[in-house]
Structures are given as C-alpha cells and as structure tokens.
Design an enzyme around this catalytic site. Structure first.
Site, PDB file in Angstrom:
ATOM      1  N   SER A   1       0.812  -1.230   0.000  1.00 48.11           N
ATOM      2  CA  SER A   1       0.000   0.000   0.000  1.00 48.11           C
ATOM      3  C   SER A   1       0.841   1.274   0.000  1.00 48.11           C
ATOM      4  CB  SER A   1      -0.928  -0.021   1.199  1.00 48.11           C
ATOM      5  OG  SER A   1      -1.609  -1.237   1.220  1.00 48.11           O
TER       6      SER A   1
ATOM      7  N   ARG B   1       8.045   6.140  -3.648  1.00 50.62           N
ATOM      8  CA  ARG B   1       8.373   6.826  -2.393  1.00 50.62           C
ATOM      9  C   ARG B   1       7.613   6.142  -1.283  1.00 50.62           C
ATOM     10  NH1 ARG B   1       4.787  10.095  -5.148  1.00 50.62           N
ATOM     11  NH2 ARG B   1       2.723  10.139  -4.207  1.00 50.62           N
TER      12      ARG B   1
ATOM     13  N   ASP C   1      -3.566  -1.534  -2.272  1.00 50.66           N
ATOM     14  CA  ASP C   1      -4.759  -1.907  -1.486  1.00 50.66           C
ATOM     15  C   ASP C   1      -6.054  -1.385  -2.103  1.00 50.66           C
ATOM     16  OD1 ASP C   1      -3.992   0.677  -0.810  1.00 50.66           O
ATOM     17  OD2 ASP C   1      -4.210   0.433   1.347  1.00 50.66           O
TER      18      ASP C   1
HETATM   19  C1  BGC Z   1      -0.304   5.204  -0.197  1.00 51.09           C
HETATM   20  C2  BGC Z   1      -1.237   4.450  -1.130  1.00 51.09           C
HETATM   21  C3  BGC Z   1      -2.221   3.628  -0.341  1.00 51.09           C
HETATM   22  C4  BGC Z   1      -2.933   4.490   0.697  1.00 51.09           C
HETATM   23  C5  BGC Z   1      -3.935   3.715   1.535  1.00 51.09           C
HETATM   24  C6  BGC Z   1      -1.092   5.964   0.849  1.00 51.09           C
HETATM   25  O1  BGC Z   1      -0.236   6.543   1.786  1.00 51.09           O
HETATM   26  O2  BGC Z   1       0.495   6.096  -0.914  1.00 51.09           O
HETATM   27  O3  BGC Z   1      -0.501   3.628  -2.012  1.00 51.09           O
HETATM   28  O4  BGC Z   1      -3.149   3.055  -1.229  1.00 51.09           O
HETATM   29  O5  BGC Z   1      -1.983   5.089   1.545  1.00 51.09           O
HETATM   30  O6  BGC Z   1      -3.343   2.684   2.249  1.00 51.09           O
END
Ligand code: BGC
Length: 529
Positions: free
Chosen positions: A156, A171, A209
C-alpha cells in the site's frame, strides 16, 4: 476571548464550503487528465495492468499478504465462485524499527518469516508435503509447478508498476522511511526472502490496497456495470478506478490484455494538489507538514486520512493550551469546573508528543451525545492523562475535532465525485437505473461516525451530481477487501502466466476442483484478531 468564542473561530477555519468543494472537483479532474498524459505529475495515475474487474464466478485457493500502514496481514482465501469466499488470516503489527530500517532486506525478511509461520499454522499438510517441482510427462520441460501457492502482494505505497508482478517503489508514505528500498522491485525483494526460506510460494501479483478493494467489491457485489472505484480512508488514503484505455495517453511498457478497452488506474490521490491550489491550508496544516517525514508531498492525505487528523487536532490543542487569554483544560478554582474539581494534565501526557493523539478519540468525541460528554471526558483521562476536564473543555475539544473530521469527509467527497464524473456513468442513458458502485475500506470510513453521511452531504452539493446523482452513488464497505482482491489478481496472473487460452484455463480450474489438490482451511479455524 471566551473558550466558546475561540473554539468557534477555530472551527470556522476548518470550514470547507460548497464552493470550495466544487472548485476542488474541477481541479481534481484537471490533475487526473494531466496524470494520464505524462509521468511525474501530482496525481500519479499509475497504470496497474489489471484490465477488468471480476464478476463473482472466480474460484480457487490463493494467498495474499498485505503491507499496510500499521499491520502486516497474511491470508489464504478460498474463492467459492458464487460471490462468496472464506478468509483465514493472521495479523501482526509492523515493528516501528522496521518501518525505518537501514535496509529493505530487514523488512522483507520479517515479512517472509510471517508467511512461513502462517503456512505452518494454517496449511501444515500443504506446507510439509509440498513438492515444488513435480516430474510430469504432460509438460515439455518434464516438470510442472505444483502445490505452489500463488500469492497476491498488497503493497500500500506508491509503486511504478511495470507488469502484473513487477513494480518499483516510488516513495514511502505513512511514516515508513527506508531509502534503500526506493527504486527497487518490491516483488523481487519479497520473493528473494521467500526463497531463502524455501517456501512453496510464488509472488504472482502486485496490488495496491485500493486496487484490491475494487476487485473484492466487484467480486462480492457484481452488478450489471461492475464497481467503478475502490478507495481507502484509513491510516492513508487513495483510490483506484476503471479508466478507458483511450484516455490513457502515457506510454505503457508491460504486457496487458487490450480486449476490454479498460485498465484499472491507481490514482495515488494522497498527493492530489501538492501545490495547494485548492486544498485548505491552516497554520496547523502547515506545522504538521513541516514536521512530517515527507514535507511538501501527500498534501491531500495529510488533510484527510487517519494518520494525520489526530495530529492536526493535537497541534490546535497545544496552541490553545499556550494561549494565556483562553482558559482551556485549566480552572481558576473548583467552582469553575462543573465536576467541582480542577483540571490537571499529566506532565507525561502524550498530548505533548508528535503523533501522541490517536485519531480514534475523534470518533469517541463525535459519537458522544451524553449531556455531560462523560464518555469523551473518560477517554481524555484514559488516553491523554487529562484529569477532570470541564464540560466546556470537552465541548470545545469535540467541536474542533468534529470540524477536522467534517473537513476530511468533504475533501473525500471531492475525490469520489471527480472519479464518478470522469467515468461518465451518471450521463450514460444505457445504464440510467444502475447504481454507481464504490467499494471503500479503512478505519476512518468504517469507524468515524457519520463519515459517509458527511460525504453524501457534500456530493449532493456538487455540480453534475446533485440530489439525484448522489442517490445513484452506492458507497459500500469492502472489509479486508485488499486481501481478497489480491487473491483475485493472483488468479488472473496465474492464468496470464501460463498463457492459457480461456478454454484451457477454465478446463484447469475444473480439473483442480475435481482432484481437490488444495485443502481448504475450515472457517472456524480462521484467526479473528
Ligand atoms: C499510499 C497508497 C495507499 C494508501 C492507503 C497511501 O499513503 O500512498 O498507495 O493506497 O496510503 O493505504
């Protein structure tokens, strides 16, 4: 100034009017288009190589792991092919020191170890008896991969995906910071550690996610038109939606199926409007960003998601405590406190430390409608060491917390509305009676009282949506969707990997079902932690 007047002035600073919401929707759509055209934009609009959503008939036993903001979950999922599934999982908190480990290997070794423990506990037979490459006459090289779990990896964080099981970390977000991992293929990092432990597991798919949530929701509640958006409002926030391939102008390097004419796009909307052209920006937003590990990015996420709301509230409270003109959490004597005591804040209260106020207390504040706010006052004592807070203090705390929560919900509506408008479904007369289905997951949308109601209230005020449009938008929880969704994508990937024709593929599913090669964990074994 009285505490009441001061808190009303603060509440006003978190107001995000209907006009603000409408301009933000327009800007969101502009940034969406920009992200579909080129790389390096604020909204990343990452192509996922997933070109369709499930319809509920998918079958098989798959594994999924989910590295979110706070926990690591390992699951096995039996897809029953009739829109239902059985899920077995374990969950561990990610140790703080691994979130900021020196090397990526330290984190991924920990993840692989959790997979091993899960297999030993829940799939012991399979684990011990597996023969990784069984000899067979039926394949040209004389071997066949058998008894290898296909695993969907929900990761995620923003990843530049270059294929269904390949992608490099762009990142870190949500408090993670392991510079060594940036630019590396996270699937390979996990597979290497799995292989060191000789586990019968192949990382078959890499999934954000939000993509998992979209897939899971589409599997569980298939309609005539399928789910259009999967979104997370939890520790972090983000959304993935189904976009027409013709709108995706930037070059795609990996292989994908062009026949559906669509592809799921991971927007990475946490970084919407990093330039702050339409996002609100109070002094507390500025202070939070400055002290965060990633100043200047994830600016939308820092105003919307669970990791940050508590910290915004904490910064407001600290300012109020410092203000000599306001009596907040302090009493001249016991006569000014409705509980006839004087308020004390413990010297080691976590209110004085960064991230020391857990966003969960904002849900308590929003839900407490008792005349004396006694539930909230109990939590202030338990969680923050604030003893004998007066009713006026609790009221001010609640009003400010609610304003921050409400702003978050209205900002969430901006992203949802922009994507609904982008899909064109509201004006598509062919499906005028169909709901526009959206799957959501995450602590905020699940536990914050009236979060969805506040989203709907804002949606009704948006041009092009209005009362009628808002009625058609169906926002439903897809709990733990990311695990189920990752399994669904592992299924698709397994099919692609073997380059089977649809007929072969269905044939194989049928023969797997007949020979019952994979054992199913009974439901009562499922760990409910
Ligand atoms: C991330 C995402 C992720 C979201 C929810 C964000 O900080 O960059 O990739 O889907 O959080 O978990």
């Amino acid at each position: 100034m009285t505490l009441e007047a001061q808190s009303a002035a603060i509440v006003a600073q978190f107001d995000y009017t209907d006009d603000h919401v409408n301009s933000a929707v327009n800007e969101f759509r502009r940034q969406m288009t920009e992200g579909l055209e080129k790389d390096g934009t604020s909204l990343s609009q990452i192509p996922t190589y997933v070109t369709g959503v499930p319809n509920g008939t998918e079958k098989g036993l798959y594994m999924a792991v989910d590295l979110g903001g706070t926990n690591f979950r390992v699951c096995s999922i039996q897809l029953n092919g009739d829109t239902t599934f059985n899920l077995t999982f374990t969950k561990v908190a990610i140790p703080r020191k691994l979130m900021v480990a020196k090397t990526a290997q330290e984190l991924f070794a920990f993840l692989a170890k959790q997979i091993e423990l899960f297999l030993q506990k829940h799939h012991e037979d399979h684990f011990e008896q597996h023969v990784r490459r069984r000899m067979t006459m039926s394949s040209p090289d004389g071997y066949k991969d058998e008894h290898v779990f296909r695993l969907g990896f929900t990761f995620s964080f923003p990843v530049q995906q270059v294929g269904i099981n390949k992608g490099t970390l762009i990142r870190w977000t949500k408090g993670f910071d392991i510079p060594d991992a940036v630019g590396k293929d996270v699937c390979a990092l996990l597979q290497d550690e799995i292989d060191k432990l000789h586990l019968p597991v192949k990382v078959a798919a890499l999934v954000n996610d939000t993509v998992g949530t979209l897939m899971a929701r589409s599997y569980s509640s298939p309609g005539k038109t399928g789910t259009v958006l999967g979104a997370i409002f939890g520790t972090g926030t983000n959304g993935a939606y189904v976009e027409k391939l013709s709108n995706l102008k930037k070059p795609l390097s990996g292989e994908y199926d062009k026949t559906t004419g669509e592809m799921v796009i991971n927007t990475e909307w946490g970084s919407f409007d990093n330039q702050l052209s339409v996002l609100p920006n109070t002094a507390w937003d500025v202070a939070l960003d400055k002290a965060s590990p990633n100043p200047g990015i994830q600016m939308y996420e820092k105003r919307v998601s669970g990791m940050f709301l508590g910290e915004i509230l904490r910064l407001v409270i600290i300012d109020l405590l410092k203000d000599p003109k306001v009596s907040f959490f302090k009493d001249e004597n016991s006569s000014s406190n409705d509980w006839k005591s004087t308020t004390n804040i413990a010297s080691d209260s976590s209110i004085y430390t960064q991230w020391g106020l857990d966003t969960a207390i904002m849900s308590v504040a929003a839900a407490d409608n008792t005349p004396e706010l006694s539930t909230l006052r109990g939590e202030l004592e338990k969680q923050l060491g604030i003893y004998s807070a007066g009713l006026d203090d609790a009221q001010a705390f609640k009003a400010i917390a609610n304003a921050i929560g409400r702003r978050s919900a209205r900002l969430s509506a901006v992203a949802i509305a922009a994507i609904v408008l982008q899909t064109g479904k509201l004006t598509d007369s062919a499906n005028a009676d169909e709901p526009i289905d959206i799957g959501v997951d995450g602590s905020l949308v699940e536990h914050y009282p009236y979060f969805r109601d506040m989203i709907y209230e804002a949606l009704r005020a948006i041009d092009g949506i209005g009362e009628e449009g808002a009625k058609r938008i169906r926002i439903g929880i897809a709990k733990d969707g990311s695990g189920v969704g990752a399994a669904l994508i592992a299924l698709v990937a397994a099919g692609m990997e073997k380059r089977l024709t649809t007929a072969d593929y269905l044939g194989e599913l049928r023969s797997n079902a007949k020979s019952n090669k994979l054992t199913v964990v009974p439901e009562d074994d499922a760990a409910q932690d």
